[in-house]
Design a protein around this motif. Sequence first.
Motif, PDB file in Angstrom:
ATOM      1  N   ILE A 176     -12.612   3.251 -12.316  1.00  0.00           N
ATOM      2  CA  ILE A 176     -11.435   2.606 -11.715  1.00  0.00           C
ATOM      3  C   ILE A 176     -10.140   3.355 -12.009  1.00  0.00           C
ATOM      4  CG2 ILE A 176     -12.517   0.327 -11.829  1.00  0.00           C
ATOM      5  CD1 ILE A 176     -10.654  -0.358 -14.157  1.00  0.00           C
ATOM      6  N   ASN A 177     -10.181   4.325 -12.919  1.00  0.00           N
ATOM      7  CA  ASN A 177      -8.939   4.984 -13.311  1.00  0.00           C
ATOM      8  C   ASN A 177      -8.209   5.664 -12.154  1.00  0.00           C
ATOM      9  OD1 ASN A 177      -7.251   5.348 -15.673  1.00  0.00           O
ATOM     10  ND2 ASN A 177      -7.647   7.544 -15.437  1.00  0.00           N
ATOM     11  N   PRO A 178      -8.897   6.408 -11.287  1.00  0.00           N
ATOM     12  CA  PRO A 178      -8.167   7.005 -10.154  1.00  0.00           C
ATOM     13  C   PRO A 178      -7.553   5.949  -9.243  1.00  0.00           C
ATOM     14  CG  PRO A 178     -10.301   8.079 -10.463  1.00  0.00           C
ATOM     15  CD  PRO A 178     -10.308   6.858 -11.331  1.00  0.00           C
ATOM     16  N   LEU A 179      -8.224   4.808  -9.094  1.00  0.00           N
ATOM     17  CA  LEU A 179      -7.704   3.741  -8.234  1.00  0.00           C
ATOM     18  C   LEU A 179      -6.440   3.129  -8.835  1.00  0.00           C
ATOM     19  CD1 LEU A 179     -11.010   1.894  -7.273  1.00  0.00           C
ATOM     20  CD2 LEU A 179      -9.630   3.368  -5.804  1.00  0.00           C
TER      21      LEU A 179
ATOM     22  N   ILE B 272      -0.517   2.595  -9.134  1.00  0.00           N
ATOM     23  CA  ILE B 272       0.725   2.661  -9.914  1.00  0.00           C
ATOM     24  C   ILE B 272       1.701   3.638  -9.262  1.00  0.00           C
ATOM     25  CG2 ILE B 272       1.704   3.482 -12.105  1.00  0.00           C
ATOM     26  CD1 ILE B 272      -0.873   2.349 -13.455  1.00  0.00           C
ATOM     27  N   GLU B 273       1.196   4.781  -8.852  1.00  0.00           N
ATOM     28  CA  GLU B 273       2.084   5.796  -8.257  1.00  0.00           C
ATOM     29  C   GLU B 273       2.538   5.424  -6.851  1.00  0.00           C
ATOM     30  OE1 GLU B 273       2.470   9.884 -10.047  1.00  0.00           O
ATOM     31  OE2 GLU B 273       0.548   9.937  -8.980  1.00  0.00           O
ATOM     32  N   SER B 274       1.888   4.448  -6.244  1.00  0.00           N
ATOM     33  CA  SER B 274       2.348   4.013  -4.921  1.00  0.00           C
ATOM     34  C   SER B 274       3.712   3.335  -5.006  1.00  0.00           C
ATOM     35  CB  SER B 274       1.325   3.057  -4.291  1.00  0.00           C
ATOM     36  OG  SER B 274       1.329   1.783  -4.927  1.00  0.00           O
TER      37      SER B 274
ATOM     38  N   ARG C  26      -0.726  13.644 -17.280  1.00  0.00           N
ATOM     39  CA  ARG C  26      -1.031  14.780 -16.395  1.00  0.00           C
ATOM     40  C   ARG C  26      -0.328  14.673 -15.043  1.00  0.00           C
ATOM     41  NH1 ARG C  26      -4.662  18.227 -18.272  1.00  0.00           N
ATOM     42  NH2 ARG C  26      -5.716  17.653 -20.212  1.00  0.00           N
ATOM     43  N   ARG C  27       0.233  13.505 -14.764  1.00  0.00           N
ATOM     44  CA  ARG C  27       1.055  13.331 -13.562  1.00  0.00           C
ATOM     45  C   ARG C  27       2.526  13.653 -13.831  1.00  0.00           C
ATOM     46  NH1 ARG C  27      -1.866  12.771  -8.744  1.00  0.00           N
ATOM     47  NH2 ARG C  27      -3.464  11.162  -8.982  1.00  0.00           N
TER      48      ARG C  27
ATOM     49  N   MET D  13       9.244  -0.901 -14.042  1.00  0.00           N
ATOM     50  CA  MET D  13       8.012  -1.526 -13.581  1.00  0.00           C
ATOM     51  C   MET D  13       7.079  -1.853 -14.746  1.00  0.00           C
ATOM     52  SD  MET D  13       8.199  -1.721 -10.218  1.00  0.00           S
ATOM     53  CE  MET D  13       6.474  -2.015  -9.809  1.00  0.00           C
ATOM     54  N   VAL D  14       6.432  -3.015 -14.644  1.00  0.00           N
ATOM     55  CA  VAL D  14       5.372  -3.395 -15.583  1.00  0.00           C
ATOM     56  C   VAL D  14       4.117  -3.674 -14.770  1.00  0.00           C
ATOM     57  CG1 VAL D  14       4.579  -5.057 -17.305  1.00  0.00           C
ATOM     58  CG2 VAL D  14       6.990  -4.376 -17.247  1.00  0.00           C
ATOM     59  N   PHE D  15       3.033  -2.982 -15.094  1.00  0.00           N
ATOM     60  CA  PHE D  15       1.758  -3.148 -14.403  1.00  0.00           C
ATOM     61  C   PHE D  15       0.751  -3.789 -15.349  1.00  0.00           C
ATOM     62  CE2 PHE D  15       3.875   0.453 -12.403  1.00  0.00           C
ATOM     63  CZ  PHE D  15       3.751   0.158 -11.052  1.00  0.00           C
ATOM     64  N   LEU D  16       0.081  -4.831 -14.868  1.00  0.00           N
ATOM     65  CA  LEU D  16      -0.864  -5.578 -15.679  1.00  0.00           C
ATOM     66  C   LEU D  16      -2.196  -5.701 -14.935  1.00  0.00           C
ATOM     67  CD1 LEU D  16       1.612  -8.500 -16.379  1.00  0.00           C
ATOM     68  CD2 LEU D  16       1.092  -6.681 -18.003  1.00  0.00           C
ATOM     69  N   SER D  17      -3.285  -5.721 -15.673  1.00  0.00           N
ATOM     70  CA  SER D  17      -4.571  -6.002 -15.035  1.00  0.00           C
ATOM     71  C   SER D  17      -5.448  -6.792 -15.990  1.00  0.00           C
ATOM     72  CB  SER D  17      -5.280  -4.699 -14.635  1.00  0.00           C
ATOM     73  OG  SER D  17      -5.778  -4.019 -15.773  1.00  0.00           O
ATOM     74  N   THR D  18      -6.298  -7.639 -15.412  1.00  0.00           N
ATOM     75  CA  THR D  18      -7.197  -8.463 -16.217  1.00  0.00           C
ATOM     76  C   THR D  18      -8.279  -9.035 -15.303  1.00  0.00           C
ATOM     77  OG1 THR D  18      -7.255 -10.235 -17.873  1.00  0.00           O
ATOM     78  CG2 THR D  18      -5.777 -10.561 -15.993  1.00  0.00           C
ATOM     79  N   ILE D  19      -8.927 -10.105 -15.739  1.00  0.00           N
ATOM     80  CA  ILE D  19     -10.039 -10.702 -14.999  1.00  0.00           C
ATOM     81  C   ILE D  19      -9.771 -12.185 -14.767  1.00  0.00           C
ATOM     82  CG2 ILE D  19     -12.540 -11.145 -14.978  1.00  0.00           C
ATOM     83  CD1 ILE D  19     -12.883  -8.820 -16.893  1.00  0.00           C
TER      84      ILE D  19
END
Length: 239
Positions: free
Chosen positions: A39-42, A47-49, A74-75, A153-159
């Motif tokens: 999922i890392n590339p996704l 995020i970069e969008s 690396r970005r 920006m703050v990006f969060l992910s979970t289930i």
Amino acid sequence: MAVMAETHLNADPGELAKFSELAHRWWDADGEFKPLHQINPLRLGWIESFGSLAGKRVLDVGCGGGILSDAMARRGASVTGIDLAAKALRVAELHALEAGTPNIAYREVSVEALAVEEPASFDVVTCMEMLEHVPDRSSVVRACATLVKPGGMVFLSTIHRNLKSFLFAIVGAEYMLGMLPRGTHEYAKLIRPSELAQSCREAGLTLLQTRGLEYNPLTQHYRLSSDTSVNYMLATRKN
């Protein structure tokens, strides 16, 4: 004073031990952390969008072995990765050294403690696949909001916490397909999108977008979608 600091540490010792035991496997793309590699590339592209990471100061909260931290560096970002699992941090540091990753540093510090040290210091803060492993998710969200600059920006992910996520993320992923070690997730600690959105609003973060991450067991690939019923991500901006 030491007792007080320990009392307020927002971490589950069992969770830290669990990930420390697997620390040496973080960078095995076919091992226990294969889903994170997939999922890392996704998540990086998503995020970069919202804007290029180049030249930005970025904080990765709950960075583990550094899979996302390394990719963001690396970005072109200047990345600080923090975690309380010491073994995972050592793995992250070793990988950065061996791979020659530029502009990256790791610290063993809680997000709450760093928020006291460096408020409004980061352009971007990420906290991915970590909130479901801490006792107090709102404390983490508040600290992330404190650490990001106004307009950042703050990006969060979970289930998600529902029957489908229990069947897919726990029964399916951990016990049937063996995609994750058994016991990786506890159902009671999973978080509904509405609950996380409320924590964000209370912390002064404006929700911009919600995205789902869907897994196809036949193709064994993930894709971004509008379906947030299992894995999902939130993009927020500091007011």
